[in-house]
Design a protein around this motif. Structure first.
Motif, PDB file in Angstrom:
ATOM      1  N   ALA A  28       0.808  -1.226   0.000  1.00 46.61           N
ATOM      2  CA  ALA A  28       0.000   0.000   0.000  1.00 46.61           C
ATOM      3  C   ALA A  28       0.835   1.267   0.000  1.00 46.61           C
ATOM      4  CB  ALA A  28      -0.933   0.002   1.207  1.00 46.61           C
ATOM      5  N   ALA A  29       1.968   1.267   0.691  1.00 42.50           N
ATOM      6  CA  ALA A  29       2.754   2.496   0.868  1.00 42.50           C
ATOM      7  C   ALA A  29       3.659   2.743  -0.320  1.00 42.50           C
ATOM      8  CB  ALA A  29       3.583   2.408   2.147  1.00 42.50           C
ATOM      9  N   GLY A  30       3.918   4.028  -0.579  1.00 42.41           N
ATOM     10  CA  GLY A  30       4.811   4.418  -1.659  1.00 42.41           C
ATOM     11  C   GLY A  30       4.534   5.828  -2.112  1.00 42.41           C
ATOM     12  N   SER A  31       5.199   6.241  -3.194  1.00 44.61           N
ATOM     13  CA  SER A  31       5.010   7.603  -3.700  1.00 44.61           C
ATOM     14  C   SER A  31       3.564   7.839  -4.118  1.00 44.61           C
ATOM     15  CB  SER A  31       5.944   7.857  -4.890  1.00 44.61           C
ATOM     16  OG  SER A  31       5.753   6.863  -5.893  1.00 44.61           O
ATOM     17  N   ALA A  32       2.915   6.781  -4.630  1.00 48.86           N
ATOM     18  CA  ALA A  32       1.480   6.850  -4.906  1.00 48.86           C
ATOM     19  C   ALA A  32       0.781   6.022  -3.839  1.00 48.86           C
ATOM     20  CB  ALA A  32       1.174   6.307  -6.299  1.00 48.86           C
ATOM     21  N   GLY A  33       0.377   6.700  -2.753  1.00 51.91           N
ATOM     22  CA  GLY A  33      -0.219   5.989  -1.626  1.00 51.91           C
ATOM     23  C   GLY A  33      -1.562   5.372  -1.992  1.00 51.91           C
ATOM     24  N   LEU A  34      -1.764   4.123  -1.559  1.00 49.78           N
ATOM     25  CA  LEU A  34      -3.010   3.410  -1.817  1.00 49.78           C
ATOM     26  C   LEU A  34      -3.604   2.939  -0.497  1.00 49.78           C
ATOM     27  CD1 LEU A  34      -1.864   1.154  -4.808  1.00 49.78           C
ATOM     28  CD2 LEU A  34      -3.154   3.278  -4.969  1.00 49.78           C
ATOM     29  N   THR A  35      -4.925   2.942  -0.422  1.00 50.31           N
ATOM     30  CA  THR A  35      -5.590   2.396   0.753  1.00 50.31           C
ATOM     31  C   THR A  35      -5.710   0.882   0.590  1.00 50.31           C
ATOM     32  OG1 THR A  35      -7.790   2.644  -0.222  1.00 50.31           O
ATOM     33  CG2 THR A  35      -6.901   4.523   1.034  1.00 50.31           C
ATOM     34  N   LEU A  36      -5.968   0.191   1.692  1.00 54.81           N
ATOM     35  CA  LEU A  36      -6.114  -1.262   1.622  1.00 54.81           C
ATOM     36  C   LEU A  36      -7.287  -1.682   0.733  1.00 54.81           C
ATOM     37  CD1 LEU A  36      -5.249  -2.467   5.246  1.00 54.81           C
ATOM     38  CD2 LEU A  36      -3.887  -2.673   3.168  1.00 54.81           C
ATOM     39  N   PRO A  37      -8.447  -0.968   0.780  1.00 56.42           N
ATOM     40  CA  PRO A  37      -9.508  -1.326  -0.176  1.00 56.42           C
ATOM     41  C   PRO A  37      -9.069  -1.194  -1.630  1.00 56.42           C
ATOM     42  CG  PRO A  37     -10.420  -0.020   1.607  1.00 56.42           C
ATOM     43  CD  PRO A  37      -8.930  -0.004   1.770  1.00 56.42           C
ATOM     44  N   GLN A  38      -8.286  -0.159  -1.941  1.00 55.74           N
ATOM     45  CA  GLN A  38      -7.786   0.000  -3.305  1.00 55.74           C
ATOM     46  C   GLN A  38      -6.850  -1.147  -3.688  1.00 55.74           C
ATOM     47  OE1 GLN A  38      -6.187   4.020  -2.804  1.00 55.74           O
ATOM     48  NE2 GLN A  38      -7.644   4.783  -4.339  1.00 55.74           N
ATOM     49  N   LEU A 301      10.599  -1.353   3.463  1.00 55.89           N
ATOM     50  CA  LEU A 301       9.575  -0.312   3.546  1.00 55.89           C
ATOM     51  C   LEU A 301      10.187   1.008   3.987  1.00 55.89           C
ATOM     52  CD1 LEU A 301       6.508   0.256   3.341  1.00 55.89           C
ATOM     53  CD2 LEU A 301       6.332  -0.387   5.751  1.00 55.89           C
ATOM     54  N   ILE A 302      11.068   0.951   4.980  1.00 56.84           N
ATOM     55  CA  ILE A 302      11.751   2.163   5.445  1.00 56.84           C
ATOM     56  C   ILE A 302      12.668   2.708   4.357  1.00 56.84           C
ATOM     57  CG2 ILE A 302      13.464   3.026   7.096  1.00 56.84           C
ATOM     58  CD1 ILE A 302      12.309   1.016   9.123  1.00 56.84           C
ATOM     59  N   ALA A 303      13.379   1.814   3.672  1.00 49.95           N
ATOM     60  CA  ALA A 303      14.354   2.237   2.662  1.00 49.95           C
ATOM     61  C   ALA A 303      13.707   3.022   1.533  1.00 49.95           C
ATOM     62  CB  ALA A 303      15.087   1.020   2.102  1.00 49.95           C
ATOM     63  N   ARG A 304      12.487   2.666   1.149  1.00 45.55           N
ATOM     64  CA  ARG A 304      11.880   3.339  -0.010  1.00 45.55           C
ATOM     65  C   ARG A 304      10.879   4.423   0.362  1.00 45.55           C
ATOM     66  NH1 ARG A 304       6.892   1.215  -1.472  1.00 45.55           N
ATOM     67  NH2 ARG A 304       6.271  -0.720  -0.446  1.00 45.55           N
ATOM     68  N   THR A 305      10.546   4.553   1.643  1.00 44.68           N
ATOM     69  CA  THR A 305       9.559   5.574   2.021  1.00 44.68           C
ATOM     70  C   THR A 305      10.111   6.674   2.919  1.00 44.68           C
ATOM     71  OG1 THR A 305       8.806   4.248   3.920  1.00 44.68           O
ATOM     72  CG2 THR A 305       7.638   3.945   1.821  1.00 44.68           C
ATOM     73  N   LEU A 306      11.206   6.415   3.656  1.00 43.48           N
ATOM     74  CA  LEU A 306      11.681   7.387   4.644  1.00 43.48           C
ATOM     75  C   LEU A 306      12.084   8.703   3.999  1.00 43.48           C
ATOM     76  CD1 LEU A 306      12.299   7.830   7.643  1.00 43.48           C
ATOM     77  CD2 LEU A 306      14.612   6.970   7.223  1.00 43.48           C
ATOM     78  N   PHE A 307      12.827   8.641   2.906  1.00 36.67           N
ATOM     79  CA  PHE A 307      13.270   9.854   2.206  1.00 36.67           C
ATOM     80  C   PHE A 307      12.756   9.872   0.768  1.00 36.67           C
ATOM     81  CE2 PHE A 307      16.629   9.076   5.425  1.00 36.67           C
ATOM     82  CZ  PHE A 307      16.477  10.248   6.160  1.00 36.67           C
ATOM     83  N   ALA A 308      11.565   9.333   0.540  1.00 32.60           N
ATOM     84  CA  ALA A 308      10.988   9.277  -0.801  1.00 32.60           C
ATOM     85  C   ALA A 308      10.961  10.671  -1.429  1.00 32.60           C
ATOM     86  CB  ALA A 308       9.578   8.700  -0.728  1.00 32.60           C
ATOM     87  N   PRO A 309      11.267  10.785  -2.741  1.00 32.27           N
ATOM     88  CA  PRO A 309      11.451   9.678  -3.709  1.00 32.27           C
ATOM     89  C   PRO A 309      12.849   9.064  -3.715  1.00 32.27           C
ATOM     90  CG  PRO A 309      11.609  11.764  -4.856  1.00 32.27           C
ATOM     91  CD  PRO A 309      11.297  12.107  -3.429  1.00 32.27           C
ATOM     92  N   THR A 310      13.775   9.577  -2.888  1.00 33.29           N
ATOM     93  CA  THR A 310      15.103   8.961  -2.813  1.00 33.29           C
ATOM     94  C   THR A 310      15.004   7.635  -2.069  1.00 33.29           C
ATOM     95  OG1 THR A 310      16.173  11.128  -2.775  1.00 33.29           O
ATOM     96  CG2 THR A 310      17.464   9.246  -2.002  1.00 33.29           C
TER      97      THR A 310
END
Length: 338
Positions: A28-38, A301-310
């Protein structure tokens, strides 16, 4: 909890729930955040949201599954090496096994890509397995001359540095753009995973875990010492060979697809021993797999979201969390022995 089985059952349930929660968060998590229903609609009702479906099915889910499978393989590999060397600091990264596998994969890719071809998933695992076995063989040769485990660990670290340096030289002076992209892989990353790679990972994981299940009983005897294991009917030489082969296969699979990942193979088995309060292989093998899966899912998850988009190197994140755990366990063990 007085009965060990109750404690083990609770721990397994908690680990399983943690893996499921982290898997859901990773998708679900990322640069384009998605909800669990999505996410659920993208998986179960194709065609409603092509963008979300492409993100979930093509990018995030294969990556999350690769972190789950490879994290479990790495922790189990570390547990097997710790059993072999009877030392809690032994692990594929510390002993230079991951670096040997990385060197072999890099050289194989440079050789193949330089001739206009691509290296298959099985080819990468084969190269990594050969490199892991070569590094392991060198460590075993050192163990014949070096009896102190602390010095042997230092020897493994030196092997790792040498292999990493040769890999860096090869990648730095490579001309092909695909080979240059090895730099990111050599730092440790689950990105760019395809479904074909996931299927190969799953096959290797199942084979490795099946072999571990077959080795669980002699492993339990081996914990008592070589003499005790021999008296219980264990062929120690064959057992040790099988242990090294399975550990090398699992760590090679990790390195082939994600590069070298640090500290998971050391920290997770120690944490599982402390959490479950036992040394029984039949308990610790699945515990290490679940613990390694949770650790790599969380760190990725931390590696790709903590300093996103880096995006950070997964190995850097695992080192931040794993190194203090290893130090704490070493201090705790030293205090207990003192």
């Amino acid at each position: 909890m007085k009965h060990p089985a109750v404690r083990w059952g609770v721990c397994f349930v908690l680990l399983f729930l943690a893996v499921l929660a982290l898997l859901a968060a990773a998708v679900a998590a990322g640069s384009a955040g998605l909800t669990l229903p999505q996410v659920c609609r993208a998986l179960l009702a194709p065609g409603q949201n092509p963008l979300a479906e492409g993100i979930v099915r093509t990018i995030r889910l294969p990556r999350a599954l690769s972190a789950l499978l490879l994290g479990g393989c790495l922790a189990v590999s570390g547990y097997l090496l710790q059993t072999y060397f009877s030392n809690p600091i032994a692990g594929p990264f510390v002993l230079g096994i991951s670096s040997g596998a990385k060197l072999a994969v890099a050289m194989a890719m440079i050789f193949v890509l330089g001739r206009g071809r691509s290296l298959s998933s099985l080819g990468m695992i084969g190269a990594a397995f050969a490199g892991a076995l070569a590094a392991t063989g060198f460590i075993l040769l050192l163990s014949l001359r070096i009896r102190r485990m602390s010095q042997l660990i230092v020897g493994g670290v030196m092997v790792g540095y040498i292999c990493s340096a040769i890999t860096d030289f090869a990648v730095t002076f490579a001309e092909d753009s695909n080979i240059v992209n090895l730099h990111n892989w050599s730092l440790g990353s689950f990105s760019g995973t395809s479904w074909g790679s996931v299927r190969v990972m799953a096959l290797v994981t199942l084979l490795g875990l099946a072999a571990c299940g077959a080795l669980a009983k002699p492993m339990n005897a081996y914990r008592l010492g070589e003499s005790a294991a021999q008296s219980l009917g264990v062929n120690v030489r064959l057992f040790r060979t099988a242990l090294i082969l399975v550990s090398s296969l699992l760590s090679a699979c990790v390195t082939a697809f994600a590069g070298p990942i640090s500290f998971v193979g050391i920290a997770v088995p120690q944490l599982m021993r402390a959490l479950f309060g036992t040394g029984q292989p039949l308990v610790l093998l699945p515990a290490c797999f679940l613990g390694g899966s949770a650790a790599c899912l969380g760190c990725d998850l931390i590696a790709r979201t903590l300093f996103a988009p880096t995006e950070l190197s997964v190995s850097s994140v695992t080192a931040v969390f794993g190194a203090p755990i290893v130090l704490w366990m070493m201090l705790r063990r030293s205090a207990a022995e003192g």
